[in-house]
Scaffold this active site. Structure first.
Site, mmCIF file in Angstrom:
data_model
loop_
_atom_site.group_PDB
_atom_site.id
_atom_site.type_symbol
_atom_site.label_atom_id
_atom_site.label_comp_id
_atom_site.label_asym_id
_atom_site.label_seq_id
_atom_site.Cartn_x
_atom_site.Cartn_y
_atom_site.Cartn_z
ATOM 1 C CE1 TYR A 1 -5.240 -1.686 4.820
ATOM 2 C CE2 TYR A 1 -4.067 0.207 4.220
ATOM 3 C CZ TYR A 1 -4.671 -0.932 3.640
ATOM 4 O OH TYR A 1 -4.712 -1.091 2.464
ATOM 5 C CB SER B 1 -0.919 -0.027 1.291
ATOM 6 O OG SER B 1 -1.496 1.181 1.388
#
Length: 279
Positions: free
Chosen positions: A175, A162
């Site tokens: 996250y 990500s």
């Protein structure tokens, strides 16, 4: 039919991004195992694949359950064993996120305004669950299907990193930690499995369009939220990514001829998001 007779396992196959990847692999001739927690979503992807004569199987499974993944592995091995693994399962949890972006002394005394939540107020079980799904949900399938790739003389794994792998966004503590770990384990697993001719790489999607992103970012066409404006202002290409923006990169990384000497890398597919320093 670039991937004719190849067997691909795609986790998170019911989601916006990995459903598109699964469909494209099937169009290239691969037999695709559709893995995810929600059978209904997987069946929709299955029907799309079958509509053009593609080959797919639906297999609901929790990728953090080692025993369940082992059972899945035996099913895949029955039809020839895994050639490609796409580790797309993962996600975030709002309960693991504060609502404020920087420390406020009032969070220690419980005096934040109603509805506000600081780092000390988040649900730690939810925090752990984010780490589990994103990290162990990648480690467990990789170890299981790498065994099959060893027997077949090689294979390719693609993990999902990500933008948070490079620089964490505000409020996304769990996250961001987990996606930084994905980039690291991609390198370490790539080095470990290289003698077995197994290549392990990752893609790092930028801000992509899906139902969740529309809710908290808005859209360029219909109007952006404040956070959405910040994202677009930081993206030179001036738009959010679409699921099909990933497929070319995925196909290249899986291709045994065109990327045969590529392993251990994480490729941003982000519209240039990482090129801007924010000043």
């Amino acid at each position: 039919m670039k991937f004719k007779d190849k067997i691909a396992v795609v986790t998170g196959a019911g989601g916006t991004l990995c459903s598109e990847i699964a469909i494209n692999l099937a169009k290239e001739g691969a037999k695709v195992f559709l893995i995810g927690r929600t059978e209904e979503k997987l069946k929709k992807v299955y029907e799309t694949i079958r509509s053009f004569g593609g080959d797919a199987l639906v297999y609901p499974c929790d990728v953090t359950d080692k025993d369940a993944i082992a059972v899945l592995g035996s099913e895949v091995e029955k039809v020839g064993g895994c050639d490609f693994l796409i580790n797309g399962a993962g996600g975030n949890n709002a309960k693991a996120m504060p609502t404020i972006t920087k420390f406020d002394p009032r969070e220690l005394s419980g005096e934040l305004e109603e509805g506000a939540k600081g780092l000390y107020d988040i649900d730690m079980d939810a925090f752990k669950s984010v780490l589990d799904i994103n990290i162990m949900g990648t480690v467990i399938p990789t170890m299981e299907f790498a065994k099959q790739m060893v027997k077949k003389g090689g294979g390719s794994v693609i993990n999902f990193a990500s933008m948070n792998s490079y620089c964490p966004l505000t409020r996304c503590f769990a996250y961001a930690m987990s996606k930084a770990a994905i980039s690291n384990l991609t390198q370490s697993f790539a080095a470990y499995y290289a003698p077995a001719n197994i290549r392990i790489n990752a893609i790092a999607p930028g801000f992509m369009v899906n139902e969740r992103s529309k809710a908290y970012l808005g859209t360029v066409e219909e109007g952006l939220t404040k956070r959405g404006e910040q994202v677009i202002g930081h993206t030179p290409m001036g738009r959010f990514g679409q699921a099909n923006d990933l497929t070319g990169c995925v196909k290249w990384l899986l291709d045994e001829q065109n990327s045969s000497f590529v392993t251990g890398i994480t490729i941003p597919v982000d519209g240039g998001f990482l090129t801007l320093g924010g000043v």
